[in-house]
Design a protein around this motif. Structure first.
Motif, mmCIF file in Angstrom:
data_model
loop_
_atom_site.group_PDB
_atom_site.id
_atom_site.type_symbol
_atom_site.label_atom_id
_atom_site.label_comp_id
_atom_site.label_asym_id
_atom_site.label_seq_id
_atom_site.Cartn_x
_atom_site.Cartn_y
_atom_site.Cartn_z
ATOM 1 N N PHE A 141 -111.687 65.409 15.292
ATOM 2 C CA PHE A 141 -110.801 64.727 14.342
ATOM 3 C C PHE A 141 -109.715 65.685 13.846
ATOM 4 C CE2 PHE A 141 -109.897 64.493 9.796
ATOM 5 C CZ PHE A 141 -109.155 63.329 9.758
ATOM 6 N N ALA A 142 -110.112 66.917 13.491
ATOM 7 C CA ALA A 142 -109.152 67.880 12.940
ATOM 8 C C ALA A 142 -108.037 68.142 13.951
ATOM 9 C CB ALA A 142 -109.862 69.180 12.566
ATOM 10 N N ALA B 29 -114.098 59.640 22.585
ATOM 11 C CA ALA B 29 -113.133 58.581 22.892
ATOM 12 C C ALA B 29 -112.245 58.297 21.681
ATOM 13 C CB ALA B 29 -113.863 57.313 23.335
ATOM 14 N N ALA B 30 -112.845 58.317 20.489
ATOM 15 C CA ALA B 30 -112.092 57.987 19.274
ATOM 16 C C ALA B 30 -111.024 59.034 18.962
ATOM 17 C CB ALA B 30 -113.048 57.854 18.087
ATOM 18 N N PHE B 31 -111.315 60.306 19.306
ATOM 19 C CA PHE B 31 -110.409 61.379 18.911
ATOM 20 C C PHE B 31 -109.736 62.060 20.102
ATOM 21 C CE2 PHE B 31 -113.493 61.419 15.199
ATOM 22 C CZ PHE B 31 -112.661 60.687 14.369
ATOM 23 N N ARG C 56 -118.761 58.595 21.758
ATOM 24 C CA ARG C 56 -118.003 57.708 20.885
ATOM 25 C C ARG C 56 -116.910 58.475 20.136
ATOM 26 N NH1 ARG C 56 -121.337 53.533 17.056
ATOM 27 N NH2 ARG C 56 -119.623 52.544 15.940
ATOM 28 N N SER C 57 -117.282 59.635 19.584
ATOM 29 C CA SER C 57 -116.287 60.451 18.885
ATOM 30 C C SER C 57 -115.256 61.026 19.856
ATOM 31 C CB SER C 57 -116.974 61.585 18.123
ATOM 32 O OG SER C 57 -117.726 61.072 17.045
ATOM 33 N N ASN D 248 -124.921 68.771 10.957
ATOM 34 C CA ASN D 248 -125.466 68.056 12.106
ATOM 35 C C ASN D 248 -124.521 68.298 13.294
ATOM 36 O OD1 ASN D 248 -124.902 65.414 13.674
ATOM 37 N ND2 ASN D 248 -126.977 65.103 12.913
ATOM 38 N N THR E 184 -123.592 66.593 15.979
ATOM 39 C CA THR E 184 -122.626 65.536 16.294
ATOM 40 C C THR E 184 -121.531 65.463 15.237
ATOM 41 O OG1 THR E 184 -124.379 64.250 17.344
ATOM 42 C CG2 THR E 184 -122.372 63.074 16.784
ATOM 43 N N VAL E 185 -121.928 65.637 13.987
ATOM 44 C CA VAL E 185 -120.946 65.624 12.904
ATOM 45 C C VAL E 185 -119.971 66.786 13.076
ATOM 46 C CG1 VAL E 185 -120.658 66.014 10.417
ATOM 47 C CG2 VAL E 185 -122.359 64.365 11.229
ATOM 48 N N ALA F 85 -123.439 59.215 20.699
ATOM 49 C CA ALA F 85 -122.628 59.403 19.490
ATOM 50 C C ALA F 85 -121.472 60.355 19.778
ATOM 51 C CB ALA F 85 -123.502 59.941 18.357
ATOM 52 N N PHE G 94 -107.169 66.069 16.474
ATOM 53 C CA PHE G 94 -106.436 64.817 16.635
ATOM 54 C C PHE G 94 -105.426 64.635 15.499
ATOM 55 C CE2 PHE G 94 -106.222 60.148 15.882
ATOM 56 C CZ PHE G 94 -105.664 59.754 17.087
ATOM 57 N N SER H 240 -117.583 66.083 15.891
ATOM 58 C CA SER H 240 -116.692 64.971 15.546
ATOM 59 C C SER H 240 -115.606 65.433 14.582
ATOM 60 C CB SER H 240 -117.495 63.832 14.915
ATOM 61 O OG SER H 240 -118.480 63.366 15.820
ATOM 62 N N VAL H 241 -115.999 66.244 13.616
ATOM 63 C CA VAL H 241 -115.027 66.763 12.649
ATOM 64 C C VAL H 241 -114.006 67.656 13.364
ATOM 65 C CG1 VAL H 241 -114.779 68.380 10.723
ATOM 66 C CG2 VAL H 241 -116.472 66.536 10.599
ATOM 67 N N VAL I 29 -116.301 74.807 11.199
ATOM 68 C CA VAL I 29 -115.867 73.775 10.262
ATOM 69 C C VAL I 29 -116.103 74.330 8.864
ATOM 70 C CG1 VAL I 29 -116.331 71.448 9.396
ATOM 71 C CG2 VAL I 29 -116.530 71.928 11.858
#
Lengths: 253, 253
Positions: free
Chosen positions: B246-247, B135-137, B132-133, B236, B238-239, B129, B249, B242-243, B226
């Motif tokens: 994202f922030a 690569a996405a961000f 995945r984040s 969590n 991973t959350v 997971a 990115f 990921s956040v 966060v």
């Protein structure tokens, strides 16, 4: 601790059997008891939400020596094998028994109040992670559509980190009826409007699809997307929702 | 499909045994083969990264009729029981066999290049997971510290949605040596600086703790947090990462 604790040693004990029924969705619905486990979550819940609990289960009285036990929470000592049967996450730490609250049925013909999440996540761990993010980022209400896991399933409790106790949880209808819900309705979708450029309304319904399926194509919700590099085809569903909730929370502060 | 496929029916077949070794970290390390499963990920990887694969496994030739098979990818038919033994996620869909790439050892005395994630996540689903984040961000490199799960474990592949093929994966040292890494070093922590008010440098190392443990107290990384409502004690893991990704990115776009 002044009260001598009750001791239960038989797997046939009716109270033990009642608590054992809290390990799956059917028993949770039928008997309305849930089990909270966790080295951080149990002391936190006992301190912050004592009214939600009625028993504290353990194997050795030394484990709870010095714990300030609220009047309504009775300590119960279990034989080790019985305790292990209830401690499905293997915490080895005292467990709390609580009463599952009532989840009122939402009337979706009425407009939303704050950010309402509508979801049918069937995996209790996924639902728990979602509830945790919902509580962390200020979703006011979570509506559990038909097919959703039970929010007090042990795996859901474990993933949610006590989010259940600060959220308003409501029951919702089947997918087909969501299409007629009062809006504004939004859903996450890779091809939607970039949510970093979105002006979040105060009241809205955000609809989450089932794992791996997304929101039904005929759902009239406006599609929002989390911007990414495009290097992966999609985000993990819990991550996508959490990022959306965070983006709204950060934008409204 | 013009080539008649090889058929394997014996569990003693050396090639089958080789592929079976891809189901755990030890076999992955020893034999260097991995198995990719998934209704979306298999066709996508075959189209985008044909050079990464050497076999396409299936039970019925009709399953791959019309598939454009790259020259280097040999179709192999397996007896149903053998196929099921390799299809641990139960996709019932053709599997790809690939060669695990080399993961060079990072030299942490050198400065970071872009956003480097350093982690020791031991659970392959959690690591997947995270990839995945990443690569996405737009994390440029992911450094797997000692104790991290194998990034080509079936569960990690399943959770990562082909992120493995767009990231630069490196091996890292033990925790103790991370403390001496060239900075800037950052770590996520509930009590750190609000990352929505943070000016992200172009090059940095973001360190993630082990599941449930966080970053060691003596780690000299600057702590970032966060922002949340405070209604749950923590996010969590991973959350949270990921956040944060994202922030950053979203801030750099």
């Amino acid at each position: 601790m002044t009260r001598p604790p009750l001791l239960i040693e038989s797997p046939q004990n009716p109270q033990f059997k009642l608590w054992e029924s809290a390990l799956d969705g059917r028993g949770l619905k039928k008997n309305g008891k849930f089990l909270l486990a966790g080295l951080k979550t149990v002391p936190e819940a006992l301190r912050q939400r004592p009214d939600r609990f009625e028993r504290l289960l353990f194997t050795d009285p030394a484990q709870i020596a010095g714990w300030p036990l609220p009047a309504g929470v009775e300590p119960v000592q279990l034989a080790p094998a019985l305790f292990r049967a209830l401690d499905v996450s293997g915490t080895g730490f005292p467990l709390l028994v609580g009463n599952v609250p009532r989840f009122p049925m939402i009337d979706l013909s009425q407009p939303p109040q704050g950010l309402e999440l509508l979801c049918a996540l069937g995996d209790p761990s996924n639902l728990g992670a979602l509830l945790r993010s919902a509580a962390a980022f200020g979703a006011s209400r979570v509506v559990l559509l038909e097919g959703a896991a039970h929010p007090f399933h042990p795996k859901c409790l474990r993933a949610a980190s006590n989010a259940q106790f600060s959220l308003t949880l409501l029951r919702g209808p089947r997918w087909a009826e969501v299409n007629a819900a009062a809006g504004p309705l939004y859903a996450l979708d890779g091809g939607g409007t970039d949510l970093t450029r979105f002006d979040w309304p105060t009241d809205l319904r955000l609809i989450l699809g089932e794992e791996g399926q997304g929101v039904p194509a005929d759902c009239p919700a406006v599609r929002l997307s989390v911007p990414t590099t495009g290097n992966v085809e999609s985000l993990n569903a819990t991550v996508a929702v959490s990022v959306a909730l965070f983006a709204r929370f950060a934008a409204l502060r």
